[in-house]
Design a protein around this motif. Structure first.
Motif, PDB file in Angstrom:
ATOM      1  N   ARG A 208       0.891   0.422 -24.150  1.00  0.00           N
ATOM      2  CA  ARG A 208       0.852   0.840 -22.668  1.00  0.00           C
ATOM      3  C   ARG A 208       0.679   2.358 -22.520  1.00  0.00           C
ATOM      4  O   ARG A 208      -0.050   2.777 -21.660  1.00  0.00           O
ATOM      5  CB  ARG A 208       2.216   0.354 -22.299  1.00  0.00           C
TER       6      ARG A 208
ATOM      7  N   ARG B 120      -2.788   3.211 -22.531  1.00  0.00           N
ATOM      8  CA  ARG B 120      -3.566   2.849 -21.374  1.00  0.00           C
ATOM      9  C   ARG B 120      -3.320   3.511 -20.173  1.00  0.00           C
ATOM     10  O   ARG B 120      -4.250   4.038 -19.252  1.00  0.00           O
ATOM     11  CB  ARG B 120      -3.680   1.336 -21.272  1.00  0.00           C
ATOM     12  N   ALA B 121      -1.946   3.959 -19.892  1.00  0.00           N
ATOM     13  CA  ALA B 121      -1.456   4.675 -18.922  1.00  0.00           C
ATOM     14  C   ALA B 121      -1.845   6.020 -18.863  1.00  0.00           C
ATOM     15  O   ALA B 121      -2.298   6.290 -17.824  1.00  0.00           O
ATOM     16  CB  ALA B 121       0.151   4.354 -18.699  1.00  0.00           C
TER      17      ALA B 121
ATOM     18  N   LEU C  30      -1.702  19.768 -16.285  1.00  0.00           N
ATOM     19  CA  LEU C  30      -2.324  18.544 -16.595  1.00  0.00           C
ATOM     20  C   LEU C  30      -2.176  17.943 -17.922  1.00  0.00           C
ATOM     21  O   LEU C  30      -1.794  16.837 -18.309  1.00  0.00           O
ATOM     22  CB  LEU C  30      -3.899  18.652 -16.450  1.00  0.00           C
TER      23      LEU C  30
ATOM     24  N   SER D 110       7.009   9.372 -22.783  1.00  0.00           N
ATOM     25  CA  SER D 110       8.151   8.614 -22.299  1.00  0.00           C
ATOM     26  C   SER D 110       7.910   7.059 -22.088  1.00  0.00           C
ATOM     27  O   SER D 110       8.751   6.432 -21.821  1.00  0.00           O
ATOM     28  CB  SER D 110       8.460   9.121 -20.823  1.00  0.00           C
ATOM     29  N   ILE D 111       6.581   6.829 -22.571  1.00  0.00           N
ATOM     30  CA  ILE D 111       6.798   5.363 -22.600  1.00  0.00           C
ATOM     31  C   ILE D 111       6.684   4.509 -23.906  1.00  0.00           C
ATOM     32  O   ILE D 111       5.937   5.197 -24.937  1.00  0.00           O
ATOM     33  CB  ILE D 111       5.099   4.918 -22.223  1.00  0.00           C
ATOM     34  N   GLU D 112       7.534   3.632 -24.337  1.00  0.00           N
ATOM     35  CA  GLU D 112       7.598   3.538 -25.759  1.00  0.00           C
ATOM     36  C   GLU D 112       6.796   2.554 -26.351  1.00  0.00           C
ATOM     37  O   GLU D 112       6.224   2.941 -27.376  1.00  0.00           O
ATOM     38  CB  GLU D 112       9.027   2.759 -25.896  1.00  0.00           C
TER      39      GLU D 112
ATOM     40  N   VAL E 124       9.741   3.345 -16.497  1.00  0.00           N
ATOM     41  CA  VAL E 124      10.035   4.416 -17.550  1.00  0.00           C
ATOM     42  C   VAL E 124      11.386   5.042 -17.424  1.00  0.00           C
ATOM     43  O   VAL E 124      11.613   5.302 -16.056  1.00  0.00           O
ATOM     44  CB  VAL E 124       8.688   5.290 -17.647  1.00  0.00           C
TER      45      VAL E 124
ATOM     46  N   ILE F 134      -5.476   6.243 -17.907  1.00  0.00           N
ATOM     47  CA  ILE F 134      -5.796   6.295 -16.259  1.00  0.00           C
ATOM     48  C   ILE F 134      -5.455   7.807 -15.814  1.00  0.00           C
ATOM     49  O   ILE F 134      -6.262   8.456 -15.138  1.00  0.00           O
ATOM     50  CB  ILE F 134      -4.824   5.434 -15.826  1.00  0.00           C
ATOM     51  N   LEU F 135      -4.558   8.312 -16.373  1.00  0.00           N
ATOM     52  CA  LEU F 135      -3.746   9.774 -16.016  1.00  0.00           C
ATOM     53  C   LEU F 135      -5.100  10.643 -16.308  1.00  0.00           C
ATOM     54  O   LEU F 135      -5.555  11.610 -15.324  1.00  0.00           O
ATOM     55  CB  LEU F 135      -2.698  10.277 -16.484  1.00  0.00           C
TER      56      LEU F 135
ATOM     57  N   ALA G  88       3.636  14.324 -21.318  1.00  0.00           N
ATOM     58  CA  ALA G  88       5.110  13.776 -20.938  1.00  0.00           C
ATOM     59  C   ALA G  88       4.878  12.289 -20.709  1.00  0.00           C
ATOM     60  O   ALA G  88       5.884  11.530 -20.984  1.00  0.00           O
ATOM     61  CB  ALA G  88       5.621  14.709 -19.794  1.00  0.00           C
ATOM     62  N   LEU G  89       3.800  11.641 -20.002  1.00  0.00           N
ATOM     63  CA  LEU G  89       3.743  10.287 -19.838  1.00  0.00           C
ATOM     64  C   LEU G  89       3.877   9.696 -20.984  1.00  0.00           C
ATOM     65  O   LEU G  89       4.353   8.539 -21.192  1.00  0.00           O
ATOM     66  CB  LEU G  89       2.427  10.202 -18.784  1.00  0.00           C
TER      67      LEU G  89
ATOM     68  N   ILE H  25       6.022  15.836 -12.236  1.00  0.00           N
ATOM     69  CA  ILE H  25       5.258  16.240 -13.164  1.00  0.00           C
ATOM     70  C   ILE H  25       3.711  16.039 -13.021  1.00  0.00           C
ATOM     71  O   ILE H  25       2.811  16.635 -13.197  1.00  0.00           O
ATOM     72  CB  ILE H  25       5.855  16.358 -14.515  1.00  0.00           C
ATOM     73  N   LEU H  26       3.585  14.530 -13.290  1.00  0.00           N
ATOM     74  CA  LEU H  26       2.203  14.077 -13.271  1.00  0.00           C
ATOM     75  C   LEU H  26       1.472  14.582 -11.942  1.00  0.00           C
ATOM     76  O   LEU H  26       0.416  14.767 -12.000  1.00  0.00           O
ATOM     77  CB  LEU H  26       2.196  12.567 -13.235  1.00  0.00           C
TER      78      LEU H  26
ATOM     79  N   LEU I  62       9.200  12.308 -13.676  1.00  0.00           N
ATOM     80  CA  LEU I  62       8.045  12.425 -14.570  1.00  0.00           C
ATOM     81  C   LEU I  62       6.755  12.133 -13.373  1.00  0.00           C
ATOM     82  O   LEU I  62       5.770  12.939 -13.666  1.00  0.00           O
ATOM     83  CB  LEU I  62       8.012  11.019 -15.319  1.00  0.00           C
TER      84      LEU I  62
ATOM     85  N   LEU J 262       2.064   4.487 -12.621  1.00  0.00           N
ATOM     86  CA  LEU J 262       2.049   5.224 -14.205  1.00  0.00           C
ATOM     87  C   LEU J 262       3.323   4.921 -14.572  1.00  0.00           C
ATOM     88  O   LEU J 262       3.671   4.750 -15.947  1.00  0.00           O
ATOM     89  CB  LEU J 262       1.089   6.257 -14.170  1.00  0.00           C
TER      90      LEU J 262
ATOM     91  N   GLY K  81       1.488  17.048 -18.071  1.00  0.00           N
ATOM     92  CA  GLY K  81       1.888  15.567 -17.526  1.00  0.00           C
ATOM     93  C   GLY K  81       1.151  14.532 -18.531  1.00  0.00           C
ATOM     94  O   GLY K  81       2.030  13.597 -18.621  1.00  0.00           O
ATOM     95  N   TYR K  82       0.178  14.668 -19.130  1.00  0.00           N
ATOM     96  CA  TYR K  82      -0.441  13.549 -19.934  1.00  0.00           C
ATOM     97  C   TYR K  82       0.471  13.530 -21.299  1.00  0.00           C
ATOM     98  O   TYR K  82       0.933  12.394 -21.458  1.00  0.00           O
ATOM     99  CB  TYR K  82      -1.581  14.321 -20.474  1.00  0.00           C
TER     100      TYR K  82
ATOM    101  N   ILE L  47      -1.553  -2.726 -16.287  1.00  0.00           N
ATOM    102  CA  ILE L  47      -0.865  -2.141 -17.438  1.00  0.00           C
ATOM    103  C   ILE L  47       0.657  -2.069 -17.585  1.00  0.00           C
ATOM    104  O   ILE L  47       1.087  -2.574 -18.464  1.00  0.00           O
ATOM    105  CB  ILE L  47      -1.371  -0.642 -17.595  1.00  0.00           C
TER     106      ILE L  47
END
Lengths: 222, 225, 41
Positions: free
Chosen positions: B134, B137-138, B118, B128-130, A156, B141-142, B124-125, A165-166, A162, A152, B121-122, A219
């Motif tokens: 994306r 969708r990432a 959780l 960090s994705i610009e 990045v 999945i999480l 933060a993810l 953390i996930l 990260l 994922l 994490g969601y 993705i």
């Protein structure tokens, strides 16, 4: 399909054998982290015996995290991951080969060294062999779950932190049943439940994780 | 529409707090400290409900490729995290007088803590994705991996807890819970629910506007070149 | 009605710190969330 699986596994293992630093770093990290605990807790063997299984398990968990980020990242940045996706072979199988090699390179050595650490914590032979079994069942689950985080966070910024953390929340059940089995055995309780749940988690994650990882990779590559 | 839900939330809060503080009797075991449950239990319920709804929208966004549902999931996460935090904080303030400790490794408290991780994490993810698509969708999945794992985590924490603490104190309320106590709790839960809807509606509008502005800015600058 | 006076209400039968500590922090959280939304309007 089977051929592709073996091909990737062999390629990764050959790379790791040529560049031994990865394996060695992980092993030393494991040794040092778990040797720190007696300094923090004190040398009393009765205390160490109680925390021993937990320390070994946490150490194995941290080692798994340490190398996780690179499972797909190097292939992603040099573009070979794209070739894998376009190769026509089922991506889930290729992903499973990558994860398998990650476990063989970083998980298995830790499992083999773990009884040595256990000795330092005064664990008996019975506990040591049980520890070995739970690690053998549990560390592949760590590699599998962790690879979701690695996939994922491909490309990045700060991906390694990260990923941790996930993934750490998903490690909790493995830790509970892995270390718990050894502790329960020390207390004279039955451990059948622990072991069957570990096996169930392993089967479930082998079946489901590659699907999630394959999708995550697609993705990231779009 | 958000204004309507805000209004509803305010009315319900006033009603719920009135019932909670002036109608509900003193608990014979816990004294007045039990009045924390009027926000603790609703916040805990909402924290779990929002995670479910968030994963639902994220899944719809992933499968149907609809932008709006992904943005809805995006908008829900901060409120869910906030509810989890409130539940944990009030849990600690309830636990201190009741159990004599700010933090007890009770199965529910521990699960709630992992739920907070959780959410973190969601978010933060996502942060960090610009590329927003994306990120949608990432993070979906999480969220889905999370929803599969939540029951496993809850079950394992409960197992772990009973193994280590034996017959420990649990959060179960005394069976003779007065109806006014239950009313207060349910009304407050509804209030929290309406509040969450209102806030996430406003936030989703903001996300839509930001993304459109971003897209317009991108096409503008490419036009100049 | 179970409160004799306003100070009685704030004392919460000796549990004032816990009850109000919970409610004030919960209210603060909500205020912060609303302010954050308002600011980015």
């Amino acid at each position: 399909m089977y051929k592709a699986f073996i091909f990737i596994l062999r390629k990764e293992l050959l790379l790791a054998l040529r560049q031994k630093t990865d394996v060695v770093t992980v092993l030393f990290f494991f040794l040092i982290v778990s040797s720190l605990f007696p300094f923090a807790v004190g040398p009393d063997l009765n205390t160490l015996k109680i925390i021993g299984p937990g320390v070994v398990w946490v150490g194995a968990l941290l080692c798994s995290l340490l190398a996780l980020h690179r499972v797909f990242e190097t292939d992603f940045s040099d573009g070979s991951l794209e070739y894998l996706v376009l190769s026509g072979e089922p991506l889930t199988v290729l992903v499973l080969a990558k994860i398998g090699s990650h476990w063989l390179i970083t998980g298995l050595p830790v499992v083999i060294v773990a009884p040595l650490i256990g000795l330092q914590f005064g664990l008996s032979a019975g506990s040591l062999s049980l520890l070995l079994i739970t690690l053998l069942l549990g560390t592949p689950v760590l590699s599998l779950m962790g690879s979701i985080g690695a996939a994922l966070t491909l490309g990045v910024r700060g991906g390694a932190a990260l990923t941790s953390i996930l993934i750490l929340p998903f490690y909790v059940p493995v830790l509970i049943f892995g270390a718990g089995a050894v502790v329960a055995d020390l207390q004279g309780l039955s451990i059948e439940g622990h072991l069957s749940i570990l096996i169930a988690m392993l089967c479930l994650s082998v079946a489901l994780v590659p699907i999630a990882v394959a999708n995550a990779i697609k993705i990231a590559l779009e | 529409m958000a204004v309507f839900f805000f209004l509803l939330a305010s009315i319900l809060t006033v009603w719920g707090l009135y019932v909670g503080f002036f109608v509900a009797p003193t608990d014979f075991q816990q004294g007045e400290s039990y009045r924390i449950i009027f926000i603790h239990v609703p916040a805990a319920w909402m924290s779990m409900l929002i995670y479910l709804i968030m994963s639902f929208w994220a899944a719809i966004g992933l499968i149907m490729n609809t932008r709006l549902s992904s943005m809805m999931a995006h908008a829900l996460a901060p409120t869910g995290a906030l509810m989890t935090f409130i539940a944990l904080w009030t849990g600690a303030f309830w636990g201190r007088p009741t159990w004599g400790a700010w933090w007890v490794w009770d199965a529910r408290l521990t699960s709630e803590l992992i739920l907070l991780f959780l959410y973190i994490g969601y978010m933060a993810l996502r942060a960090s994705i610009e590329d927003p698509r994306r990120a949608d969708r990432a993070s979906a999945i999480l969220a889905l991996v999370g929803i599969v794992n939540v029951p496993i985590i809850y079950f394992s924490v409960q197992w772990w807890n009973t193994l280590h603490q034996g017959a420990s104190v649990s959060l179960t309320k005394s069976p003779s819970m007065a109806t006014s106590m239950l009313t207060g709790m349910l009304v407050m839960a509804l209030a929290f629910w309406m509040y969450s809807i209102a806030v996430s509606l406003i936030r989703v509008r903001r996300i839509i506007r930001d993304r459109e502005a971003n897209a317009a800015w991108l096409s503008d600058s490419s036009g100049v070149q | 009605m179970q409160w004799e006076s306003i100070s009685d209400f704030f004392a919460m039968g000796g549990y004032g710190l816990y009850v109000w500590g919970s409610y004030i922090v919960a209210a603060l959280c909500i205020v912060i969330e609303l302010l954050d939304l308002w600011k980015k309007r």
